[in-house]
Design a protein around this motif. Structure first.
Motif, mmCIF file in Angstrom:
data_model
loop_
_atom_site.group_PDB
_atom_site.id
_atom_site.type_symbol
_atom_site.label_atom_id
_atom_site.label_comp_id
_atom_site.label_asym_id
_atom_site.label_seq_id
_atom_site.Cartn_x
_atom_site.Cartn_y
_atom_site.Cartn_z
ATOM 1 N N VAL A 90 -18.930 -77.150 85.332
ATOM 2 C CA VAL A 90 -18.717 -76.970 86.704
ATOM 3 C C VAL A 90 -17.160 -76.817 87.342
ATOM 4 O O VAL A 90 -17.073 -76.261 88.458
ATOM 5 N N ASP B 32 -19.849 -81.042 78.420
ATOM 6 C CA ASP B 32 -19.981 -79.411 78.683
ATOM 7 C C ASP B 32 -19.974 -79.268 80.020
ATOM 8 O O ASP B 32 -19.620 -78.267 80.778
ATOM 9 N N LEU B 33 -21.088 -80.102 80.716
ATOM 10 C CA LEU B 33 -21.125 -79.715 82.314
ATOM 11 C C LEU B 33 -19.884 -79.983 82.986
ATOM 12 O O LEU B 33 -19.838 -79.205 84.199
ATOM 13 N N LYS B 34 -19.100 -80.762 82.588
ATOM 14 C CA LYS B 34 -17.862 -81.303 83.411
ATOM 15 C C LYS B 34 -17.051 -79.790 83.323
ATOM 16 O O LYS B 34 -16.548 -79.350 84.391
ATOM 17 N N ILE C 45 -23.569 -82.955 76.540
ATOM 18 C CA ILE C 45 -24.091 -82.481 77.889
ATOM 19 C C ILE C 45 -23.071 -82.879 79.046
ATOM 20 O O ILE C 45 -22.825 -82.068 80.071
ATOM 21 N N GLU C 46 -22.649 -84.127 79.028
ATOM 22 C CA GLU C 46 -21.931 -84.577 80.179
ATOM 23 C C GLU C 46 -20.492 -83.799 80.233
ATOM 24 O O GLU C 46 -20.073 -83.271 81.108
ATOM 25 N N VAL D 196 -18.683 -86.780 85.247
ATOM 26 C CA VAL D 196 -20.107 -86.328 85.389
ATOM 27 C C VAL D 196 -20.901 -87.534 84.604
ATOM 28 O O VAL D 196 -20.446 -88.075 83.385
ATOM 29 N N ALA E 225 -27.823 -75.026 83.285
ATOM 30 C CA ALA E 225 -26.885 -75.553 82.081
ATOM 31 C C ALA E 225 -27.425 -76.729 81.443
ATOM 32 O O ALA E 225 -27.449 -76.629 80.066
ATOM 33 N N ILE E 226 -28.304 -77.747 82.177
ATOM 34 C CA ILE E 226 -28.880 -78.705 81.479
ATOM 35 C C ILE E 226 -30.049 -78.280 80.678
ATOM 36 O O ILE E 226 -30.184 -78.906 79.701
ATOM 37 N N CYS F 211 -26.100 -75.882 87.616
ATOM 38 C CA CYS F 211 -26.349 -76.977 86.972
ATOM 39 C C CYS F 211 -27.700 -77.180 86.272
ATOM 40 O O CYS F 211 -27.853 -77.709 85.076
#
Length: 448
Positions: free
Chosen positions: A408, A403-405, A400-401, A51, A426-427, A423
Motif C-alpha cells: 500500500v 506485505d500489505l503495509k 499478510i499484514e 495494517v 494482494a490479499i 488490496c
C-alpha cells in the motif's frame, strides 16, 4: 486457455489526486472467505502507519472437541475444519497419531496418501486460480463475468477441478470429507482397475494443466517482492506432500518434532485467530511460493522447464505470481498422480495395525495453502488428552499484514477505488483459508 487478457489488470493506474494527510481504509467484512474478518489500514501522509487483519469469527474449539475422543476419531473430526482441504487435516492428524504410536507406513499405502493429496491440490488450486483469482488480473468483477468472455477457459478449468474431485472420491470414498481414511492406512484399498479408470481423464487434464500454466503466465503482475522468510517441508527425494523436514530460505532446518520450539503463537487484540512467528526471527510465509522456492530442484525436469517457459526462475518472491506457481503445482500433481497410478499394486492389507500408547506425536503436511501442524498427547487408553492445530492461514496472517503495509505504501498515489482493488488482489495472493472471491473488500474511507 489461449485467449489473451481482454481487460487491463484490476486496479490499473490512472491519474490520481495528491495524497491527503490522513486516510483510513476500513474493511468491515471480508466476504466469501472461510470465516469472518475485516481489515483496517491507517495512512499518515506518505506513510502507512498500521495494517490490521481483523479476524472476529468466534473460536470453533476443535482442539477442545478432540480432548477425550479416541485417537482413531481425529482424522474424521479434523476433516470438518475445512471443506476444501479435508485431506490435509486428515493426513496431519494421521501422521501425528502414527508418530505417537511408533508406526511408520510405506509402500502402496504411502503412495495412496500421495495420490489423495494430488487430488486435493488439483481441486483446491484450480478453484483458486480460475474462479477466485484470475478475474482480478483480467479486470472482471467475478468469475461469472469472466466466463462470458472466456467460456472455454472456465469450462476446461472446471473439468480439471473435477479430475481432482474424482481422485479424492476414488481413494477417499467421497469428494468432500473423505471417509475411507484411517490411522494406519485406509479402510479399503482401491483396486488397480479403479485407479486405471482415472487415467484417461488425467491424461486429458495434463494438457489442460499445461494450458492453464501458459494462460496465467500472460497476466500482468505488479512490481512487488516480499522479503519474507519462506518455510516449507523438504523431502530428500520428492516434492513434498506428507513428509520432510521444516526448512526455510533463511537457514531454518529442523525436524517437524521441533516445530513448537521455533514457532510462537500469540493473541493480538484485533484478531480472534492466533498470529504465528518464528522465535527471534519474525513472521514467515508458507504455501505454494514457499514450497516452490525451497523445493524447485525436487520438481521433475520437464516441469522445471515449463516453469521457466512461464517466466519463473528457481525462486519467486512476488506474491502476485503465486497464481503461476499454483499452476505449476497443478501440473506436478497431475503428473504425480499418473505416475502413482501406473506403478500401483494394491497392498496385501489396506492398513497396518496401530496400538495406542501414552505418548505425544506430531504431524505436519503440506495443505494447498502451506504447512499444517498437528500435535496430540495420548493417554494409555488411546484417548486424546491434549491437541494443538496450527493451520496455514494463521501462520501467514502476520506476513499478510506486513506485505500489505509495504504494498500500500508503494501505491499511495492511487485513488481509493483503485487502491481497494489492489488490496483485494494482494490479499487473494495468499488464498487465506478457502473461497475468497470477488468484491470481498468493501472499504469505507475517512479523510482528514
Amino acid at each position: 486457455m489461449s485467449e489473451p487478457p481482454v481487460s487491463p489488470p484490476a486496479g490499473a493506474d490512472r491519474p490520481a489526486p495528491a495524497p491527503r494527510r490522513t486516510r483510513t481504509l476500513t474493511v468491515d467484512v471480508l466476504t466469501r472467505v472461510e470465516g469472518e474478518g475485516g481489515m483496517k489500514i491507517k495512512v499518515l501522509g506518505n506513510r502507512v502507519a498500521d495494517v490490521k487483519l481483523r479476524i472476529y469469527e468466534p473460536p470453533r474449539f476443535f482442539e477442545g472437541l478432540l480432548r477425550g475422543r479416541h485417537f482413531t476419531e481425529a482424522p474424521d473430526i479434523t476433516a470438518r475444519i475445512c471443506g476444501i482441504c479435508p485431506v490435509a487435516y486428515q493426513m496431519s492428524a494421521i501422521h501425528a497419531m502414527e508418530a505417537a504410536c511408533g508406526v511408520e507406513v510405506d509402500g502402496p499405502i504411502r503412495d495412496l496418501r500421495r495420490l489423495l493429496y494430488c487430488g486435493e491440490w488439483i481441486e483446491s488450486h484450480v478453484l483458486h486460480i480460475a474462479m477466485l483469482h484470475a478475474p482480478d488480473f483480467l479486470g472482471y468483477a467475478s468469475a461469472l463475468e469472466m466466463a462470458k468472455d472466456h467460456p472455454e477457459t472456465v469450462t476446461r478449468a472446471l473439468q480439471l477441478k473435477k479430475i481432482g474431485n474424482g481422485i479424492v472420491a476414488c481413494v477417499g470414498g467421497r469428494e468432500i470429507h473423505p471417509v475411507n481414511v484411517r490411522v494406519g492406512g485406509f479402510y479399503r484399498a482401491p483396486a488397480k482397475r479403479d485407479l486405471l479408470g482415472l487415467v484417461p481423464g488425467l491424461e486429458a487434464a495434463h494438457e489442460t494443466a499445461r494450458d492453464l500454466l501458459k494462460w496465467v503466465s500472460t497476466f500482468s503482475f505488479p512490481d512487488f517482492e516480499t522479503d519474507a522468510e519462506f518455510v516449507a517441508l523438504r523431502h530428500p527425494d520428492e516434492y513434498p506432500f506428507n513428509e520432510g523436514r521444516l526448512v526455510s530460505t533463511k537457514g531454518l532446518d529442523i525436524p517437524v518434532a521441533d516445530f513448537e520450539k521455533h514457532v510462537i503463537e500469540e493473541h493480538v487484540a484485533h484478531s480472534n485467530a492466533l498470529h504465528a512467528h518464528l522465535a527471534e526471527r519474525g513472521p514467515y510465509f508458507v504455501g505454494p511460493l514457499a514450497r516452490y522456492n525451497i523445493n524447485f530442484d525436487r520438481l521433475p525436469a520437464g516441469i522445471r522447464t515449463q516453469a521457466s517457459d512461464a517466466g519463473l526462475g528457481s525462486t519467486v518472491k512476488n506474491p502476485f505470481k503465486s497464481i503461476v506457481v499454483r499452476a505449476v503445482e497443478v501440473l506436478y500433481a497431475v503428473e504425480e498422480a499418473l505416475r502413482i497410478i501406473r506403478d500401483y499394486e494394491p497392498p496385501v492389507r489396506p492398513f497396518v495395525e496401530v496400538t495406542p500408547r501414552p505418548a505425544t506425536g506430531v504431524g505436519c503436511t503440506e495443505a494447498p495453502r502451506g504447512i499444517l501442524y498437528h500435535r496430540y498427547r495420548l493417554g494409555p487408553d488411546g484417548l486424546i488428552a491434549d491437541a494443538r492445530i496450527v493451520p496455514p492461514t494463521s501462520q501467514n496472517q502476520k506476513i499478510i499484514e506486513d506485505d500489505l503495509k509495504r504494498f500500500v505504501e508503494a501505491h499511495l498515489a492511487l485513488p481509493d477505488d483503485q487502491l481497494t482493488l489492489r488490496c483485494e488482489q494482494a490479499i487473494r495472493n495468499y488464498d487465506p483459508c478457502i473461497s475468497c472471491a470477488t468484491h470481498f473488500l468493501k472499504l469505507d474511507v475517512e479523510r482528514e
